[in-house]
Design a protein around this motif. Sequence first.
Motif, PDB file in Angstrom:
ATOM      1  N   THR A  39       0.976  -1.163  -0.159  1.00 40.75           N
ATOM      2  CA  THR A  39       0.056  -0.140  -0.021  1.00 40.75           C
ATOM      3  C   THR A  39       0.883   1.042  -0.019  1.00 40.75           C
ATOM      4  O   THR A  39       1.814   1.147   0.886  1.00 40.75           O
ATOM      5  N   LEU A  40       0.752   1.899  -0.879  1.00 43.04           N
ATOM      6  CA  LEU A  40       1.098   3.274  -1.538  1.00 43.04           C
ATOM      7  C   LEU A  40       0.253   4.688  -0.427  1.00 43.04           C
ATOM      8  O   LEU A  40      -0.556   4.764  -0.904  1.00 43.04           O
ATOM      9  N   VAL A  41       1.156   4.897   0.687  1.00 43.71           N
ATOM     10  CA  VAL A  41       0.417   6.467   0.895  1.00 43.71           C
ATOM     11  C   VAL A  41       1.078   7.433   0.760  1.00 43.71           C
ATOM     12  O   VAL A  41       3.004   7.839   1.226  1.00 43.71           O
ATOM     13  N   PHE A  42       0.341   8.677   0.005  1.00 38.35           N
ATOM     14  CA  PHE A  42       1.923   9.700  -0.241  1.00 38.35           C
ATOM     15  C   PHE A  42       1.236  10.980   0.163  1.00 38.35           C
ATOM     16  O   PHE A  42      -0.019  11.200  -0.078  1.00 38.35           O
ATOM     17  N   ASN A  43       1.613  11.859  -0.121  1.00 37.57           N
ATOM     18  CA  ASN A  43       1.442  13.457   0.381  1.00 37.57           C
ATOM     19  C   ASN A  43       1.343  14.142  -1.195  1.00 37.57           C
ATOM     20  O   ASN A  43       2.458  14.072  -1.806  1.00 37.57           O
ATOM     21  N   VAL A  44      -0.197  14.607  -1.887  1.00 32.26           N
ATOM     22  CA  VAL A  44      -0.158  15.630  -2.961  1.00 32.26           C
ATOM     23  C   VAL A  44       0.638  15.892  -3.281  1.00 32.26           C
ATOM     24  O   VAL A  44       1.577  16.373  -3.893  1.00 32.26           O
ATOM     25  N   LEU A  76       3.908   5.464  -8.340  1.00 29.77           N
ATOM     26  CA  LEU A  76       1.900   5.002  -7.259  1.00 29.77           C
ATOM     27  C   LEU A  76       1.291   4.055  -8.673  1.00 29.77           C
ATOM     28  O   LEU A  76       0.815   3.673  -8.230  1.00 29.77           O
ATOM     29  N   LYS A  77       1.559   4.064 -10.199  1.00 32.92           N
ATOM     30  CA  LYS A  77       1.014   2.843 -11.212  1.00 32.92           C
ATOM     31  C   LYS A  77       1.789   1.995 -10.543  1.00 32.92           C
ATOM     32  O   LYS A  77       0.290   0.909 -11.037  1.00 32.92           O
ATOM     33  N   ARG A  94      -3.862   2.971  -3.140  1.00 31.50           N
ATOM     34  CA  ARG A  94      -3.016   4.181  -3.372  1.00 31.50           C
ATOM     35  C   ARG A  94      -4.018   4.728  -2.508  1.00 31.50           C
ATOM     36  O   ARG A  94      -5.378   5.228  -2.446  1.00 31.50           O
ATOM     37  N   ILE A  95      -3.118   5.552  -0.866  1.00 26.81           N
ATOM     38  CA  ILE A  95      -3.840   6.275  -0.961  1.00 26.81           C
ATOM     39  C   ILE A  95      -3.134   7.703  -0.190  1.00 26.81           C
ATOM     40  O   ILE A  95      -1.993   8.562  -0.144  1.00 26.81           O
ATOM     41  N   GLY A  96      -3.733   8.811  -1.006  1.00 24.42           N
ATOM     42  CA  GLY A  96      -3.501  10.053  -1.017  1.00 24.42           C
ATOM     43  C   GLY A  96      -3.707  11.315   0.386  1.00 24.42           C
ATOM     44  O   GLY A  96      -5.250  11.016   0.612  1.00 24.42           O
ATOM     45  N   VAL A  97      -2.728  11.970   0.963  1.00 20.32           N
ATOM     46  CA  VAL A  97      -3.126  12.872   1.724  1.00 20.32           C
ATOM     47  C   VAL A  97      -2.720  14.049   1.786  1.00 20.32           C
ATOM     48  O   VAL A  97      -2.105  14.357   1.437  1.00 20.32           O
ATOM     49  N   SER A  98      -2.987  15.405   2.056  1.00 24.57           N
ATOM     50  CA  SER A  98      -3.125  16.301   1.509  1.00 24.57           C
ATOM     51  C   SER A  98      -4.079  16.809   2.689  1.00 24.57           C
ATOM     52  O   SER A  98      -4.879  16.692   3.486  1.00 24.57           O
ATOM     53  N   ASP A  99      -3.513  18.756   2.401  1.00 22.35           N
ATOM     54  CA  ASP A  99      -3.892  19.301   3.861  1.00 22.35           C
ATOM     55  C   ASP A  99      -4.392  20.485   3.286  1.00 22.35           C
ATOM     56  O   ASP A  99      -5.517  20.494   3.910  1.00 22.35           O
ATOM     57  N   LEU A 100      -5.033  19.836   1.593  1.00 19.05           N
ATOM     58  CA  LEU A 100      -5.935  20.459   0.977  1.00 19.05           C
ATOM     59  C   LEU A 100      -7.274  20.668   1.443  1.00 19.05           C
ATOM     60  O   LEU A 100      -7.402  19.327   1.781  1.00 19.05           O
ATOM     61  N   PRO A 101      -8.370  21.122   1.469  1.00 17.83           N
ATOM     62  CA  PRO A 101      -9.648  20.430   1.516  1.00 17.83           C
ATOM     63  C   PRO A 101      -9.974  19.531   0.451  1.00 17.83           C
ATOM     64  O   PRO A 101      -9.821  19.743  -0.687  1.00 17.83           O
ATOM     65  N   GLN A 102     -10.774  18.853   0.969  1.00 18.08           N
ATOM     66  CA  GLN A 102     -11.376  17.546  -0.014  1.00 18.08           C
ATOM     67  C   GLN A 102     -12.708  17.430  -1.084  1.00 18.08           C
ATOM     68  O   GLN A 102     -12.453  17.168  -2.417  1.00 18.08           O
TER      69      GLN A 102
END
Length: 564
Positions: A88-93, A178-179, A184-192
């Motif tokens: 599982t890849l967890v990445f910061n957008v 990512l491919k 894949r789980i994208g984590v971000s500080d931006l609004p959903q």
Amino acid sequence: MSGHLRFPQHAESRNQQHLYNIVIREKERSKESKTMSGNNKISTLRGLVIFLYRFFILRRWCHRNPKQKYQKCPSHGLHQAHDLSPHTLVFNVEGALLKSNSLFPYFMVVAFEAGGVIRSLFLFILYPFICLMSYEMGLKTMVMVSFFGVKKESFRAGKSVLPKYFLEDVGFEMFEVLKRGGKRIGVSDLPQVMIDGFLKDNLEIEVVVGREMKMAGGYYLGIMEAKQKRELAFDKLVQEERESSGHVIGITSFHSSSHRSLFSQFCQEIYFVRNSDKKSWESLPRDQYPKPLIFHDGRLAIKPTPLNTLILFMWAPYAAVLAAARIVVGLNLPYSVANPFLAFCGIHLTLTVSNQDGLVSSDRNKGCLFVCNHRTLLDPLYISYALRKKNIKAVTYSLSRLSELLAPIKTVRMTRDRVTDGQAMERLLSQGDLVVCPEGTTCREPYLLRFSPLFSEVSDVIVPVAIDSHVSFFYGTTASGLKAFDPIFFLLNPFPSYTVQLLDPISGGHKSTCREPDNGKAKFEVANHVQHTIGNALGFECTNLTRRDKYLILAGNNGVVNKK
């Protein structure tokens, strides 16, 4: 006697001088010892601080997960891994996926599209102060200015406008990594609401963890939920992934302390991305998009970086005057005068004619039917300018009342009833030349929508017209905005251009002497043949998408306005 008396005085002064030198030396030694003592105290204090930092902070941070591995550059380390599909890849957008480190352009898009010119101008004025704030405070300020008072139901910029700008900023190297991953789980500080559509619909990311927005009465308050709420959701997701896949790999920015701390709690292996790594990345090519970007909305054709935004606001007063002059001259003066003036004002029109003899209908009682792809509402007008004919008529599926009144050529609305529209087109053809756009709606990207076959039944001569247009600042089309302003926004560009190619004529359902005998073809085959002919001339890709598909994606409706 006198010499005897002076000798003791000389000896005494010499002894006093010797004592004085001894006292001076002792004072200097005392100062040196005090300085050395102070330096020893400073070095001891410094060593104590380093010891406490290493023991209580680094030791605590590093031993949250003793099995963690830390790497610096994912473009090297992860590419060397043979198989990432079980992981599982967890990445910061914004820290690991996007090339740019600035979030200002995306909030400027939201402010302009959802709030208008005044809100975007206010955000631009605040930008120098935002640069002086901390990352979290600057982010909250941009969210407040961009979202405050925006209605949730009418906000569609996250799905119809922002994906274009995000896709243009994706790093190709990170996308390749990512491919190859499993989930894949994208984590971000931006609004959903800003990133959810881009990641799920365009990049096919399975899970997106952003920050929720607070609302009151269906309107955004411009305030995001606390980070703790997002961290709880992230913790729950990662725990589930650990139980299923067993190995979680994190990819985040080296300069983001909050995400670095968050990822270190849950990921067995972490890769860091430096800003220097991003500078060497390539942009994601269009042919590598997981899904082709066929439809997108919004007025801005240029990415609103701080410099580009400054240029836009400086250009605005001149653009208003120039657009007004172009409209007045184009509507009132004859073509012989209007064309040179419009060319002098920056509008470029290129005409290419393949067969001049095919522009005349074989039936003298009918005009010539021009079938073109649809780029803007000005397509029939530019065909009229290219041919220098004011008696050309056009049928349209959607045209505002203002555009209909200002149009220098006659326009007729289609009713979407096959029999009624067919009779109207035959009547107009009996009066002269006719322009029809069988796509039914505009498309900005190099794609052609499905052609309606109605035009193939009303004329024996069909002249395919390949049209392309280019703008630099503003798009002259919209799906959710006011269509009355579409021609105005197109004319606000400094150097808009149009290319009109009149291709070889094709026969319709009647007997003809054209080059390609399509007499035996069915109406759908004729429509598809015309579509592919125009597509090959422009280098566009033909699709089976329709007007309904476009409006469902961009505006959430079928593109039909019910009259009261």
